[in-house]
Design a protein around this motif. Structure first.
Motif, PDB file in Angstrom:
ATOM      1  N   LEU A 190       0.673  -1.187  -0.054  1.00 25.51           N
ATOM      2  CA  LEU A 190       0.006  -0.045  -0.240  1.00 25.51           C
ATOM      3  C   LEU A 190       0.788   1.403  -0.032  1.00 25.51           C
ATOM      4  O   LEU A 190       2.120   1.589   0.733  1.00 25.51           O
ATOM      5  CB  LEU A 190      -0.877   0.135   1.142  1.00 25.51           C
ATOM      6  N   LYS A 191       0.535   2.231  -0.718  1.00 22.11           N
ATOM      7  CA  LYS A 191       1.113   3.463  -0.806  1.00 22.11           C
ATOM      8  C   LYS A 191       0.950   4.482   0.156  1.00 22.11           C
ATOM      9  O   LYS A 191      -0.385   4.823   0.337  1.00 22.11           O
ATOM     10  CB  LYS A 191       1.040   4.025  -2.235  1.00 22.11           C
ATOM     11  N   VAL A 192       1.701   4.986   1.038  1.00 24.26           N
ATOM     12  CA  VAL A 192       1.261   6.014   2.119  1.00 24.26           C
ATOM     13  C   VAL A 192       1.863   7.356   1.786  1.00 24.26           C
ATOM     14  O   VAL A 192       2.987   7.416   1.628  1.00 24.26           O
ATOM     15  CB  VAL A 192       1.911   5.461   3.437  1.00 24.26           C
ATOM     16  N   SER A 245       5.341   8.668   1.005  1.00 24.00           N
ATOM     17  CA  SER A 245       6.436   8.643   2.278  1.00 24.00           C
ATOM     18  C   SER A 245       6.713   7.220   2.413  1.00 24.00           C
ATOM     19  O   SER A 245       7.829   6.985   3.081  1.00 24.00           O
ATOM     20  CB  SER A 245       5.888   9.466   3.384  1.00 24.00           C
ATOM     21  N   ALA A 246       6.001   6.295   2.253  1.00 18.92           N
ATOM     22  CA  ALA A 246       6.244   4.791   2.533  1.00 18.92           C
ATOM     23  C   ALA A 246       5.362   3.845   1.636  1.00 18.92           C
ATOM     24  O   ALA A 246       4.190   4.461   1.093  1.00 18.92           O
ATOM     25  CB  ALA A 246       5.823   4.678   4.111  1.00 18.92           C
ATOM     26  N   ILE A 247       6.163   2.688   1.573  1.00 15.47           N
ATOM     27  CA  ILE A 247       5.038   1.627   0.995  1.00 15.47           C
ATOM     28  C   ILE A 247       5.014   0.479   2.144  1.00 15.47           C
ATOM     29  O   ILE A 247       6.140  -0.055   2.643  1.00 15.47           O
ATOM     30  CB  ILE A 247       5.970   1.075  -0.260  1.00 15.47           C
ATOM     31  N   GLY A 258      10.666   8.391   6.318  1.00 17.63           N
ATOM     32  CA  GLY A 258      11.711   8.766   5.449  1.00 17.63           C
ATOM     33  C   GLY A 258      12.472   7.402   4.662  1.00 17.63           C
ATOM     34  O   GLY A 258      13.501   7.508   4.121  1.00 17.63           O
ATOM     35  N   ALA A 259      11.620   6.255   4.810  1.00 18.63           N
ATOM     36  CA  ALA A 259      12.316   5.015   4.390  1.00 18.63           C
ATOM     37  C   ALA A 259      12.322   5.127   2.842  1.00 18.63           C
ATOM     38  O   ALA A 259      13.230   3.967   2.364  1.00 18.63           O
ATOM     39  CB  ALA A 259      11.332   3.844   4.907  1.00 18.63           C
ATOM     40  N   LEU A 260      11.761   5.859   2.046  1.00 15.03           N
ATOM     41  CA  LEU A 260      11.867   5.784   0.570  1.00 15.03           C
ATOM     42  C   LEU A 260      12.827   6.956   0.232  1.00 15.03           C
ATOM     43  O   LEU A 260      13.330   6.992  -1.085  1.00 15.03           O
ATOM     44  CB  LEU A 260      10.509   6.249   0.078  1.00 15.03           C
TER      45      LEU A 260
END
Length: 259
Positions: A62-64, A76-78, A117-119
């Motif tokens: 899921l895309k966040v 911001s995150a998957i 910030g994981a991406l």
């Protein structure tokens, strides 16, 4: 979908909630963030929203997206949800890291990594060990006049991976929802430079799921069809003619959530 209003009252029993019930496409978290790096503490409002899905190395996620105040949403995150656990994709390590384990029992712990910030190309996989010291319940109401149900909250201590005797801080996870500091703030509960973070409310497909305000305060939040007078502004003070569902606006000096 039922509306759930949180009233902060701790009791001893608990119920099980599957993370997939609320962490899914269409879920929106609103968080208040007060920074301390500025000369004067400044409050900002962060919107975190799950919008659509994608494939990462053949695995569905899921895309966040997030937005601070009224800035445009940015990816911001998957994440992917497996039962009581939530994982996120790290571009740095090219693997899925654990963000939440809502199935922890008292006396149990797990390693989790920073999700925020994981991406980013500058992201560093920082892990901490979270230890469940207890499970309490918050009373949740099905609508303003509905029967109360109970949602468990995990009380957590956080430890430095280099020194397991050093407690970095304490925090809480609302089971099936996320951290009380906001969904992406799953660990580093007492990060330097952040005066406070507070999860304000959670929506799913334009329906209010829960709020950290008392029922009285929630009744003061007006849906858009009750706004008959006054000029509407966003959180940057810009006048708005079109209102988006689930967003926070200011009318006559008061913050409202547009339903």
């Amino acid at each position: 979908m039922k509306r759930l209003i949180i009233f902060f009252f701790m009791i001893n029993l608990g119920i099980a909630i599957n993370a997939q019930e609320y962490i899914k496409d269409g879920t929106v978290w609103h968080t208040s963030v007060v920074g301390t790096h500025d000369p004067y503490a400044t409050e900002h409002f962060v919107t975190t929203e799950v919008i659509g899905d994608t494939l990462v190395n053949g695995v569905s996620g899921l895309k966040v997206y997030t937005s601070t105040d009224s800035e445009p949403l940015e990816l911001s995150a998957i994440i992917r949800v497996e039962g009581s656990k939530v994982y996120f994709w790290s571009n740095a390590s090219e693997q899925w890291n654990l963000a939440y384990d809502f199935g922890l029992k008292q006396g149990e712990g797990c390693w989790v990594s920073v999700m925020e910030g994981a991406l980013s190309q500058y992201y560093t996989d920082k892990s901490t060990y979270v230890y469940c010291t207890g499970i309490s319940n918050i009373i949740v109401y099905e609508g303003t006049q509905g029967d109360a149900i109970e949602v468990p909250v995990l009380s957590l201590e956080e430890y430095n991976p280099d020194n397991m005797t050093e407690c970095l801080g304490i925090g809480s996870w609302i089971v099936g929802i996320g951290s009380t500091r906001g969904f992406l703030s799953n660990n580093y509960f007492e990060a330097d430079g952040i005066g406070s973070k507070l999860l304000l409310d959670v929506w799913c497909n334009e329906e209010l799921i829960m709020s950290t305000s008392t029922p009285t305060k929630i009744n003061e939040v007006s849906p858009k069809n009750n706004i008959k007078t006054g000029i509407v502004y966003d959180l940057n003070g810009v006048q708005c003619k079109t209102l988006k569902s689930g967003h926070i606006y200011i009318v006559d000096g008061k913050k409202i959530i547009n339903k």
